[in-house]
Write a protein that holds these residues in place. Structure first.
Motif, PDB file in Angstrom:
ATOM      1  N   TRP A  79       0.064  -3.959  -1.194  1.00 50.30           N
ATOM      2  CA  TRP A  79       0.409  -3.003  -0.136  1.00 50.30           C
ATOM      3  C   TRP A  79       0.920  -1.729  -0.794  1.00 50.30           C
ATOM      4  CZ3 TRP A  79       4.574  -0.092   1.456  1.00 50.30           C
ATOM      5  CH2 TRP A  79       4.592   0.354   2.790  1.00 50.30           C
ATOM      6  N   ILE A  80       0.508  -0.591  -0.231  1.00 50.08           N
ATOM      7  CA  ILE A  80       1.143   0.683  -0.589  1.00 50.08           C
ATOM      8  C   ILE A  80       1.489   1.397   0.720  1.00 50.08           C
ATOM      9  CG2 ILE A  80      -0.057   0.886  -2.793  1.00 50.08           C
ATOM     10  CD1 ILE A  80      -1.061   3.373  -0.247  1.00 50.08           C
ATOM     11  N   ASP A  81       2.328   2.388   0.629  1.00 51.75           N
ATOM     12  CA  ASP A  81       2.727   3.144   1.815  1.00 51.75           C
ATOM     13  C   ASP A  81       1.621   4.136   2.168  1.00 51.75           C
ATOM     14  OD1 ASP A  81       3.877   4.560   3.832  1.00 51.75           O
ATOM     15  OD2 ASP A  81       5.673   5.146   2.718  1.00 51.75           O
ATOM     16  N   PHE A  82       0.752   3.721   3.073  1.00 52.67           N
ATOM     17  CA  PHE A  82      -0.361   4.575   3.486  1.00 52.67           C
ATOM     18  C   PHE A  82       0.111   5.807   4.246  1.00 52.67           C
ATOM     19  CE2 PHE A  82      -2.749   0.803   2.469  1.00 52.67           C
ATOM     20  CZ  PHE A  82      -4.024   1.251   2.159  1.00 52.67           C
ATOM     21  N   ASP A  83       1.329   5.802   4.728  1.00 55.06           N
ATOM     22  CA  ASP A  83       1.850   6.948   5.462  1.00 55.06           C
ATOM     23  C   ASP A  83       2.548   7.966   4.560  1.00 55.06           C
ATOM     24  OD1 ASP A  83       0.975   6.104   7.992  1.00 55.06           O
ATOM     25  OD2 ASP A  83       2.690   4.766   8.211  1.00 55.06           O
ATOM     26  N   ALA A  84       2.665   7.661   3.287  1.00 56.19           N
ATOM     27  CA  ALA A  84       3.313   8.577   2.357  1.00 56.19           C
ATOM     28  C   ALA A  84       2.424   9.782   2.070  1.00 56.19           C
ATOM     29  CB  ALA A  84       3.646   7.860   1.054  1.00 56.19           C
ATOM     30  N   ALA A  85       3.040  10.922   1.812  1.00 56.91           N
ATOM     31  CA  ALA A  85       2.276  12.136   1.513  1.00 56.91           C
ATOM     32  C   ALA A  85       1.442  11.965   0.251  1.00 56.91           C
ATOM     33  CB  ALA A  85       3.232  13.321   1.366  1.00 56.91           C
ATOM     34  N   ASP A  86       1.920  11.147  -0.682  1.00 59.35           N
ATOM     35  CA  ASP A  86       1.205  10.925  -1.937  1.00 59.35           C
ATOM     36  C   ASP A  86       0.492   9.571  -1.958  1.00 59.35           C
ATOM     37  OD1 ASP A  86       3.465   9.323  -2.021  1.00 59.35           O
ATOM     38  OD2 ASP A  86       3.884   9.708  -4.149  1.00 59.35           O
ATOM     39  N   ALA A  87      -0.003   9.137  -0.807  1.00 66.51           N
ATOM     40  CA  ALA A  87      -0.620   7.812  -0.708  1.00 66.51           C
ATOM     41  C   ALA A  87      -1.796   7.656  -1.667  1.00 66.51           C
ATOM     42  CB  ALA A  87      -1.075   7.537   0.723  1.00 66.51           C
ATOM     43  N   VAL A  88      -2.600   8.695  -1.844  1.00 69.09           N
ATOM     44  CA  VAL A  88      -3.745   8.595  -2.746  1.00 69.09           C
ATOM     45  C   VAL A  88      -3.277   8.366  -4.175  1.00 69.09           C
ATOM     46  CG1 VAL A  88      -5.674   9.863  -3.757  1.00 69.09           C
ATOM     47  CG2 VAL A  88      -5.331   9.892  -1.286  1.00 69.09           C
ATOM     48  N   ALA A  89      -2.236   9.064  -4.581  1.00 69.21           N
ATOM     49  CA  ALA A  89      -1.686   8.850  -5.924  1.00 69.21           C
ATOM     50  C   ALA A  89      -1.168   7.427  -6.081  1.00 69.21           C
ATOM     51  CB  ALA A  89      -0.572   9.861  -6.201  1.00 69.21           C
ATOM     52  N   ARG A  90      -0.594   6.882  -5.024  1.00 72.98           N
ATOM     53  CA  ARG A  90      -0.103   5.500  -5.081  1.00 72.98           C
ATOM     54  C   ARG A  90      -1.265   4.515  -5.215  1.00 72.98           C
ATOM     55  NH1 ARG A  90       5.399   5.039  -1.661  1.00 72.98           N
ATOM     56  NH2 ARG A  90       6.090   7.204  -1.852  1.00 72.98           N
ATOM     57  N   ILE A  91      -2.364   4.812  -4.527  1.00 79.57           N
ATOM     58  CA  ILE A  91      -3.552   3.971  -4.664  1.00 79.57           C
ATOM     59  C   ILE A  91      -4.085   4.042  -6.089  1.00 79.57           C
ATOM     60  CG2 ILE A  91      -5.964   3.696  -3.944  1.00 79.57           C
ATOM     61  CD1 ILE A  91      -5.026   4.705  -1.139  1.00 79.57           C
ATOM     62  N   ASP A  92      -4.146   5.248  -6.641  1.00 78.99           N
ATOM     63  CA  ASP A  92      -4.606   5.411  -8.020  1.00 78.99           C
ATOM     64  C   ASP A  92      -3.744   4.593  -8.979  1.00 78.99           C
ATOM     65  OD1 ASP A  92      -6.516   7.200  -7.095  1.00 78.99           O
ATOM     66  OD2 ASP A  92      -5.357   8.983  -7.636  1.00 78.99           O
ATOM     67  N   ALA A  93      -2.442   4.617  -8.755  1.00 77.51           N
ATOM     68  CA  ALA A  93      -1.522   3.923  -9.659  1.00 77.51           C
ATOM     69  C   ALA A  93      -1.674   2.410  -9.560  1.00 77.51           C
ATOM     70  CB  ALA A  93      -0.083   4.337  -9.353  1.00 77.51           C
ATOM     71  N   ILE A  94      -1.736   1.890  -8.341  1.00 76.02           N
ATOM     72  CA  ILE A  94      -1.807   0.432  -8.190  1.00 76.02           C
ATOM     73  C   ILE A  94      -3.155  -0.094  -8.658  1.00 76.02           C
ATOM     74  CG2 ILE A  94      -2.691   0.286  -5.813  1.00 76.02           C
ATOM     75  CD1 ILE A  94       0.170  -1.820  -7.306  1.00 76.02           C
ATOM     76  N   ALA A  95      -4.206   0.729  -8.540  1.00 78.23           N
ATOM     77  CA  ALA A  95      -5.534   0.300  -8.968  1.00 78.23           C
ATOM     78  C   ALA A  95      -5.603   0.089 -10.471  1.00 78.23           C
ATOM     79  CB  ALA A  95      -6.580   1.322  -8.534  1.00 78.23           C
ATOM     80  N   ALA A  96      -4.669   0.672 -11.199  1.00 77.78           N
ATOM     81  CA  ALA A  96      -4.646   0.505 -12.652  1.00 77.78           C
ATOM     82  C   ALA A  96      -4.181  -0.887 -13.068  1.00 77.78           C
ATOM     83  CB  ALA A  96      -3.743   1.563 -13.281  1.00 77.78           C
ATOM     84  N   ARG A  97      -3.566  -1.615 -12.151  1.00 69.82           N
ATOM     85  CA  ARG A  97      -3.123  -2.985 -12.459  1.00 69.82           C
ATOM     86  C   ARG A  97      -4.329  -3.917 -12.383  1.00 69.82           C
ATOM     87  NH1 ARG A  97       2.574  -3.566 -11.993  1.00 69.82           N
ATOM     88  NH2 ARG A  97       2.216  -5.667 -12.836  1.00 69.82           N
ATOM     89  N   GLU A  98      -4.574  -4.649 -13.431  1.00 74.28           N
ATOM     90  CA  GLU A  98      -5.801  -5.436 -13.559  1.00 74.28           C
ATOM     91  C   GLU A  98      -6.009  -6.429 -12.427  1.00 74.28           C
ATOM     92  OE1 GLU A  98      -7.945  -8.533 -16.709  1.00 74.28           O
ATOM     93  OE2 GLU A  98      -5.867  -7.906 -17.003  1.00 74.28           O
ATOM     94  N   LEU A  99      -4.954  -7.077 -11.987  1.00 77.33           N
ATOM     95  CA  LEU A  99      -5.103  -8.153 -11.007  1.00 77.33           C
ATOM     96  C   LEU A  99      -5.188  -7.666  -9.564  1.00 77.33           C
ATOM     97  CD1 LEU A  99      -2.809 -10.975 -12.416  1.00 77.33           C
ATOM     98  CD2 LEU A  99      -5.288 -10.984 -12.216  1.00 77.33           C
ATOM     99  N   VAL A 100      -4.949  -6.388  -9.314  1.00 84.17           N
ATOM    100  CA  VAL A 100      -5.048  -5.883  -7.946  1.00 84.17           C
ATOM    101  C   VAL A 100      -6.517  -5.776  -7.553  1.00 84.17           C
ATOM    102  CG1 VAL A 100      -4.609  -3.928  -6.417  1.00 84.17           C
ATOM    103  CG2 VAL A 100      -2.863  -4.653  -8.049  1.00 84.17           C
TER     104      VAL A 100
END
Length: 283
Positions: A79-100
């Motif tokens: 889960w990431i905060d889809f309502d955050a202003a930087d939601a895309v950056a959060r998606i980019d960051a979590i996608a870097a984790r191998e198991l996600v």
């Protein structure tokens, strides 16, 4: 390889499971992988997809810490905060984790029924598609017409419909749900999880109470677009892992060997793992 495509773990003291209250007696305690392993062994399951149960990024980090130490866990839907202003950056960051392998906004708990139609979601869906992350849709029947629109707008993004979108099995009022499921199944970029049904049925449910809904999804989506999941430990509210697995075996008995193998693992490996470059045998 058999894969349980939907289960949870939690530690109550973490305090971010807003829905988990003491009145849910069968669930209000800690559940870890050690509690799950006997059920997996009994069902011949060799891998799992661990799914978020709290709308916090801290819980996703908690799950990843567990998953990275456990070979049985093939992937994590976080889960990431889809309502955050930087939601895309959060998606980019979590996608870097191998198991996600995917993300799941808890749409069923969002007050705004039109949340799925927010303009900002388009950019976020683009980011998920770019990283080949799956969009797990935790919806209720009333959300399905909106979900159809989102799926249409994002043909390059893979969607997974959790729990059949929780049809009203206890009352039997599923005619509108059937129409919406048929519409959704016409879109090729969504598949459906055979999970979470028994907690929508009457407390004394029998296999026959699930048959109509399951047969409808099989007819609309087909066995190559269905994934089996336990929804453990939530399934403990309605009979437990073994009873749900036995019911699933009965409900799918009319399918061929290859079709059942697809539902019990092959499709999960393709949707969640292969798309992220992960080998279906996990680690």
């Amino acid at each position: 390889m058999r894969i349980d495509s939907h289960h949870h773990v939690w530690t109550v003291a973490r305090g971010d499971y807003g829905w988990l209250t003491p009145d849910l007696v069968p669930l209000y305690r800690d559940f870890g992988l050690a509690d799950l392993m006997p059920h997996l062994a009994a069902a011949g399951i060799e891998g799992t997809i661990l799914v978020q149960a709290a709308a916090t990024e801290a819980e996703t980090a908690f799950m990843l810490d567990i998953a990275e130490r456990a070979e049985i866990v093939c992937g994590v839907v976080g889960w990431i905060d889809f309502d955050a202003a930087d939601a895309v950056a959060r998606i980019d960051a979590i996608a870097a984790r191998e198991l996600v392998v995917g993300l799941r906004p808890m749409v069923q708990d969002i007050a705004d029924d039109d949340w799925l139609l927010r303009p900002a979601l388009a950019e976020q869906c683009d980011a998920m598609a770019q990283h080949r992350l799956v969009f797990d849709a935790l919806t209720l029947p009333r959300h399905l017409p909106r979900l159809v629109q989102v799926v249409d707008r994002n043909p390059g993004l893979q969607f997974v419909l959790d729990h059949f979108s929780k049809p009203h099995l206890a009352t039997g009022e599923i005619a509108e749900w059937k129409k919406d499921i048929a519409s959704l199944a016409a879109r090729p970029n969504i598949v459906c999880k055979l999970s979470g049904l028994v907690t929508e049925a009457a407390p004394d449910w029998q296999v026959g109470d699930l048959r109509d809904a399951v047969d409808h999804v099989i007819a609309q989506f087909g066995p190559q677009r269905m994934l089996w999941g336990s929804d453990w430990p939530v399934v403990n509210l309605a009979g437990g892992y073994a009873k749900w697995f036995a019911a699933s075996e009965t409900l799918l008995a009319g399918l061929g060997k290859d079709e059942k193998e697809a539902i019990y693992g092959g499709n999960a490996a393709r949707i969640y793992l292969s798309s992220r470059g992960r080998h279906p045998s996990c680690r």
